[in-house]
Design an enzyme around this catalytic site. Structure first.
Site, short mmCIF file in Angstrom:
data_model
loop_
_atom_site.label_atom_id
_atom_site.label_comp_id
_atom_site.label_asym_id
_atom_site.label_seq_id
_atom_site.Cartn_x
_atom_site.Cartn_y
_atom_site.Cartn_z
N ASP A 14 25.16 -8.93 -57.69
CA ASP A 14 25.83 -9.89 -58.05
C ASP A 14 26.71 -9.41 -58.68
O ASP A 14 27.34 -9.73 -59.86
CB ASP A 14 24.75 -10.65 -58.91
N LYS A 17 30.26 -8.21 -55.10
CA LYS A 17 30.73 -7.51 -53.49
C LYS A 17 31.94 -8.51 -52.80
O LYS A 17 32.20 -8.37 -52.06
CB LYS A 17 29.59 -7.11 -52.65
N GLY A 18 31.60 -9.47 -52.98
CA GLY A 18 32.43 -10.86 -51.75
C GLY A 18 33.54 -10.54 -51.93
O GLY A 18 34.25 -10.53 -51.16
N GLY A 41 23.00 -13.37 -52.12
CA GLY A 41 23.62 -15.21 -51.95
C GLY A 41 25.47 -14.80 -52.42
O GLY A 41 25.82 -14.48 -53.78
N HIS A 42 26.57 -14.51 -51.91
CA HIS A 42 27.54 -14.47 -52.11
C HIS A 42 27.95 -15.43 -52.22
O HIS A 42 28.13 -16.05 -51.09
CB HIS A 42 28.57 -13.50 -51.51
N THR A 130 12.86 -13.56 -55.75
CA THR A 130 13.17 -14.77 -54.83
C THR A 130 12.57 -15.96 -54.24
O THR A 130 12.92 -17.08 -54.31
CB THR A 130 15.51 -14.99 -54.33
N GLN A 229 22.59 -6.97 -52.13
CA GLN A 229 21.16 -6.84 -53.24
C GLN A 229 22.50 -5.23 -53.83
O GLN A 229 23.69 -5.04 -53.88
CB GLN A 229 20.19 -5.97 -53.03
N THR A 306 18.65 -18.69 -57.13
CA THR A 306 18.24 -18.86 -57.92
C THR A 306 18.61 -20.17 -59.50
O THR A 306 17.85 -21.45 -59.64
CB THR A 306 16.66 -17.64 -58.44
P1 IMP Z 1 13.29 -10.34 -53.33
O1 IMP Z 1 14.41 -9.14 -53.06
O2 IMP Z 1 13.06 -11.41 -53.42
O3 IMP Z 1 11.86 -9.71 -53.10
O4 IMP Z 1 13.37 -9.85 -55.34
C1 IMP Z 1 13.03 -8.42 -56.00
C2 IMP Z 1 13.88 -8.65 -57.03
O5 IMP Z 1 15.36 -8.61 -56.42
C3 IMP Z 1 13.94 -10.41 -57.71
O6 IMP Z 1 14.25 -9.04 -59.49
C4 IMP Z 1 15.15 -11.09 -57.26
O7 IMP Z 1 15.71 -10.81 -58.97
C5 IMP Z 1 16.14 -9.24 -56.96
N1 IMP Z 1 17.29 -9.49 -56.24
C6 IMP Z 1 17.17 -9.93 -54.89
N2 IMP Z 1 18.07 -10.29 -54.47
C7 IMP Z 1 19.01 -10.22 -55.09
C8 IMP Z 1 20.11 -9.98 -55.26
O8 IMP Z 1 20.95 -10.47 -54.46
N3 IMP Z 1 21.06 -10.12 -56.44
C9 IMP Z 1 20.13 -9.75 -57.25
N4 IMP Z 1 19.52 -10.08 -57.65
C10 IMP Z 1 18.10 -9.69 -56.81
#
Ligand code: IMP
Length: 429
Positions: A14, A17-18, A41-42, A130, A229, A306
């Site tokens: 977050d 990057k977008g 999610g951008h 997520t 991420q 989320t």
């Molecule tokens: P997962 O990728 O859904 O398995 O989540 C694992 C961890 O990565 C959690 O703390 C999520 O909130 C975090 N996470 C996954 N994708 C993102 C993202 O795009 N931005 C920020 N945090 C992320």
């Protein structure tokens, strides 16, 4: 641009990057995503429309850039089809601008169910995923029972899927023997029909993306790889187990796309002028007071996927130095300089005090991280309205001093500076 430019998040995701990708995509022929799935999610505003891009590389919004979903991704076909429909509805020629690796791993409903069941089973030590099935889909990949895009068209797909559905049902019942909804939620015939339909709809986009990318490079095309991420969510280099299940660091961009390390030129590291995190896990500069709340409100720090309120804190240069080392950053993008400039005084973490030992070296050891105290250096804020600044020179002295310090500490130039929420509110040096 170099042959391949890479954009990487330096903290917990977050970072915005977008916006940089959006800028770089103007000059890129191809934009690739290499890791993760619809956990990313951008949100990008283009032509007055807001696009929440979870899977499709957002470079496609340039109108001319070909978007490639690389082999390292895990793909929820339903989400992708929704994105395709939305892009088409807004006039994008997706049929000529999207390619999906035949090796991409497919996310099935049992992956999402397992994600939630595993979180529940972790009780008080949950990761805060997520819930999109990312971890369980990567588990299947590495256990070698995953179903890839190309498998959807094979004669044995039905058999493979049936085996997967039955074994995941048993696993889900092991985690929650009282859950009476599992059989209905995992009705094999229904899932088979649904995914067969997805397969048909996505077939035109399936591609040997490795050959495609290398042929494009041979023709002197420019490529950007859109990191998803971020560094501290890396399965190897992040604060394990509070991480995602892929490698969002530079190595993952190579293995997740088939591009070679030697093709990469610029590696842009994206940060905010403060920091934020969603989900559980250590966070040395987190502010649990009204300053943290103020950053959240001023920076609109709520999750794109989320909608969870993000944890917020000061910028952490110890972490950034780690991100520089891991990714070989060649330049930085500092977003939200306008947001941090609204504070009278700004703090930046320059070292960790680990039970009396002061260090500038990051560690992923949870015991050390959980007890580390940030050592701060303070800066003057009150940058005023910088939204109209289009060059670095126009920035007020306090803002320049802040940027200069980051550059000196990290040893990497700041090339992009975010000065506001708008797509174009960015200084490029
Ligand atoms: P997962 O990728 O859904 O398995 O989540 C694992 C961890 O990565 C959690 O703390 C999520 O909130 C975090 N996470 C996954 N994708 C993102 C993202 O795009 N931005 C920020 N945090 C992320």
């Amino acid at each position: 641009m170099s042959k391949v430019d890479v954009v990487i998040g330096c903290f917990y995701g977050d970072e915005g990057k977008g916006k940089v990708i959006d800028y770089l995509a103007e000059h890129a022929d191809i934009a690739v995503r290499a890791t993760g799935g619809d956990n990313a999610g951008h949100t990008i505003e283009a032509g007055g429309v807001k696009y929440a891009m979870r899977l499709t590389p957002s470079g496609i919004l340039s109108g001319h850039t070909i978007a490639v979903l690389g082999n390292g991704m895990v793909l929820n076909p339903q989400v992708l089809l929704e994105e395709i429909a939305n892009l088409k509805a807004h006039g994008f020629d997706v049929d000529h601008h999207l390619k999906i690796s035949e090796k991409v791993q497919i996310i099935f409903p049992y992956h999402r169910m397992l994600d939630r069941a595993l979180e529940k089973a972790r009780g008080g030590s949950k990761i805060g995923t997520t819930g999109k099935g990312i971890g369980p889909a990567y588990c299947d990949k590495y256990e070698r029972s995953g179903i890839r895009m190309e498998d959807l068209y094979e004669a044995n797909f039905k058999e493979k899927l049936q085996h997967a559905v039955e074994s995941k049902k048993a696993l889900l019942k092991f985690y929650d023997p009282e859950d009476t909804t599992i059989d209905e939620a995992l009705d094999f015939e229904k899932i088979y029909a649904e995914y067969s339909s997805y397969a048909e709809q996505l077939k035109p986009y399936m591609c040997d993306t490795v050959t495609y990318l290398h042929k494009a490079l041979e023709e002197d095309k420019n490529v950007i790889v859109e990191g998803a991420q971020a560094t501290l969510l890396d399965i190897d280099f992040g604060s394990y187990p509070y991480v995602t299940s892929s490698n969002p660091t530079v190595g993952g961009m190579v293995t997740g796309s088939g591009l070679s390390a030697g093709d990469i030129g610029n590696v842009y590291g994206v940060i905010k002028a403060y920091s934020s995190r969603v989900g559980e896990g250590p966070y040395v500069t987190e502010l649990l007071d009204e300053t943290g709340d103020k950053i959240r409100e001023l920076g609109h720090e709520y999750g794109t996927v989320t909608h969870r309120p993000r944890r917020c804190g000061w910028l952490d240069l110890v972490t950034l130095k780690y991100a520089k080392r891991l990714n070989g950053l060649t330049a930085l993008c500092v977003n939200h300089l306008d947001t941090i400039g609204k504070f009278d005084k700004i703090k930046v973490c320059v070292a960790y005090d680990c039970n009396g030992t002061v260090t500038e070296d990051f560690t992923t050891n949870l015991t050390v991280l959980n007890s580390a105290k940030p050592v701060y250096k303070e800066f003057d804020g009150n940058f005023g309205d910088i939204s109209g600044c289009t060059t670095y020179e126009e920035l007020p002295e306090n803002a320049k001093a802040y940027i200069r310090f980051i550059e000196e500490y990290i040893g990497v130039p700041v090339k992009f500076i975010g000065t506001g929420a708008g797509r174009d509110a960015m200084i490029v040096r």
